[in-house]
Write a protein that holds these residues in place. Sequence first.
Motif, PDB file in Angstrom:
ATOM      1  N   SER A  88       0.814  -1.215   0.000  1.00 19.50           N
ATOM      2  CA  SER A  88       0.000   0.000   0.000  1.00 19.50           C
ATOM      3  C   SER A  88       0.849   1.268   0.000  1.00 19.50           C
ATOM      4  O   SER A  88       0.336   2.354  -0.234  1.00 19.50           O
ATOM      5  CB  SER A  88      -0.899   0.010   1.236  1.00 19.50           C
ATOM      6  OG  SER A  88      -0.098   0.225   2.382  1.00 19.50           O
ATOM      7  N   GLY A  89       2.131   1.099   0.319  1.00 19.99           N
ATOM      8  CA  GLY A  89       2.982   2.276   0.385  1.00 19.99           C
ATOM      9  C   GLY A  89       2.613   3.200   1.526  1.00 19.99           C
ATOM     10  O   GLY A  89       2.768   4.412   1.448  1.00 19.99           O
ATOM     11  N   LEU A  90       2.110   2.612   2.594  1.00 20.73           N
ATOM     12  CA  LEU A  90       1.651   3.415   3.726  1.00 20.73           C
ATOM     13  C   LEU A  90       2.799   4.163   4.413  1.00 20.73           C
ATOM     14  O   LEU A  90       2.600   5.222   4.990  1.00 20.73           O
ATOM     15  CB  LEU A  90       0.951   2.484   4.736  1.00 20.73           C
ATOM     16  CG  LEU A  90       0.295   3.134   5.951  1.00 20.73           C
ATOM     17  CD1 LEU A  90      -1.025   3.793   5.560  1.00 20.73           C
ATOM     18  CD2 LEU A  90       0.026   2.096   7.058  1.00 20.73           C
ATOM     19  N   CYS A  91       4.012   3.549   4.336  1.00 21.99           N
ATOM     20  CA  CYS A  91       5.121   4.177   5.058  1.00 21.99           C
ATOM     21  C   CYS A  91       6.427   4.019   4.275  1.00 21.99           C
ATOM     22  O   CYS A  91       6.512   3.222   3.341  1.00 21.99           O
ATOM     23  CB  CYS A  91       5.270   3.541   6.444  1.00 21.99           C
ATOM     24  SG  CYS A  91       5.580   1.774   6.357  1.00 21.99           S
ATOM     25  N   GLU A  92       7.435   4.785   4.726  1.00 24.47           N
ATOM     26  CA  GLU A  92       8.745   4.694   4.085  1.00 24.47           C
ATOM     27  C   GLU A  92       9.574   3.572   4.675  1.00 24.47           C
ATOM     28  O   GLU A  92      10.414   2.988   4.000  1.00 24.47           O
ATOM     29  CB  GLU A  92       9.487   6.030   4.250  1.00 24.47           C
ATOM     30  CG  GLU A  92       8.838   7.135   3.437  1.00 24.47           C
ATOM     31  CD  GLU A  92       9.407   8.511   3.768  1.00 24.47           C
ATOM     32  OE1 GLU A  92      10.461   8.595   4.457  1.00 24.47           O
ATOM     33  OE2 GLU A  92       8.779   9.510   3.354  1.00 24.47           O
TER      34      GLU A  92
END
Lengths: 419, 140
Positions: free
Chosen positions: B33-37
């Motif tokens: 989801s690309g929620l965080c780095e």
Amino acid sequence: MSQLNEIERINRLLLQLASGNFSYREEVLHENNHLEGIITGINMLAEELESSTVSHDYLNSIFKGVVDMLVVLNSDNTIRQINEAVTKELGYSPEDLIGQPFVSLFSEIDPIALHTSNESLYEKGVCYNVEATFKTKEGKSIPVSFSSSLLYNNDQHINGTLYIAKNISKLKKVERDLKVINHELKTFVYKASHDLKGPIASILGLTNVAGLEIEDAADGEIRGIAKEYLGLIQDSASMMNSILLNLIDITYLKQARMKIEPIDFEDLIRSIYNSLRFVKEFQKVELRLNIQPEIQFHSDIKVVKSILQNLLENGLKYHRNEIREPWVAIDVQQTKAGVFLQVKDNGIGIPKEVQGQIFEMFFRASNKSAGTGLGLYIVKNAVEQINGNIQLFSQPSGTTFKIDLPSLIRTEVEIHPSA
Amino acid sequence: MSAPPERSRFKTVLLVDDSRFDNLVHERLIIRSGLCEHLEVYPNGKLAIDALADPNHENAHQLAETDLILLDINMPILDGFGFLKRFPELTPTLTQRVNVVILTSYINLEDKRRSSESPFVAGYINKPLTEDKLAELADL
């Protein structure tokens, strides 16, 4: 017949009586004289003595023969008499107790129990099965159940009390053991259903992610097969998940304490519907709400939620596919005692022949969709838990549940395990 | 695979959970989801607290930027409640930027009440984590 002879006979009769032979009688000769009259009188006295002496022995033998503890009190509540069972069970000899106050027999005095028992005793003359704790001569406590009745003299004045007490140690032990086992069982179901939730959530999560990743990576045919099986695994795990959620609901219903608070039906029903409407097949069913404004109602919100959740879910699930406008209508009206709830649908209905069974545990009336067989069992238990009443009306054109729920007092309510 | 959004919602996310299955699921979903780095996984509360408190940790730089912790309740050694109790021991710079979300397979009212006593708890999610639930997290 000479006078001396009569004096001799009187003398003989008195000697017999004095030596305890109350069955002795002197023959009365039918001569109209005073001395014969005296013999008749003494004979009557002997008769009286004989009958009262026999009944005294008779009473004593009953008193001795009773296997439960018997304690007779004087009118000042001191002990007048005890039977052998008291000696056997508690170790006191009659000399230890006679003349002592009755309360000295108790190891703990429960003032409320004693008060209620005395109230009943003086109101009705009897009192049944009061639990108390007696103290043995060695100081050990013994749980007993006693009944009592007032004793009256010939003038109908109270002149004492009769107590019959039974040692209930064994009964108490069985009761304690049962409570422990019952508690363990409840805890076991609760723990087991909670502990199983974790692995099932993992399975659901894993199949979900597997589906996503197969979508990205695999080619056509394998993707199709894999997704089909993953879907089936997911359905099966979801089913198991529903059963566990139902079991958790049931353990909540069976627990002893509830929290009573005001209930906002509009809020409650909306939140239930919001949790259900993501199910695709539910989306074509219209929810019709008719909630009387400003209803005053107190109950346990989790229990009320269980009722509405299961009935609404059933209504949404068992809609008729061929119908153009399937709907579920929920009515909530204030009543004198609380609320009247009606959950009505135009769904497939419940066949007449199974209507008697639908509230049973694990009973399933339909193959249409896989239910857990626990929904209506939960509904019935929930309704009973909060002292309500539920009725079912069902035809092939639809089903109606009518429920009356009393508003509960806003305190914690203790529920008897037998209820 | 869809491209992650230009900027991730969170800098560093910590998963604190003893279930390796759930960690795998959550890790994959969060990465997708690309929620965080940056994402770190800890199998219990103690190891998470230790890592966050350790200035010499090899990822100390990313850990200092932690802004979301997904916390399980039932864990060995130090459970979710224990973690919440010890959480204020960390520097205020860190505790003030972090949202803690309880992620557990079933939360009962009592657990909810207990965990809501911590001012750091921003929400509750029932397992399994799904893409929909992740989307809600992004709205925190």
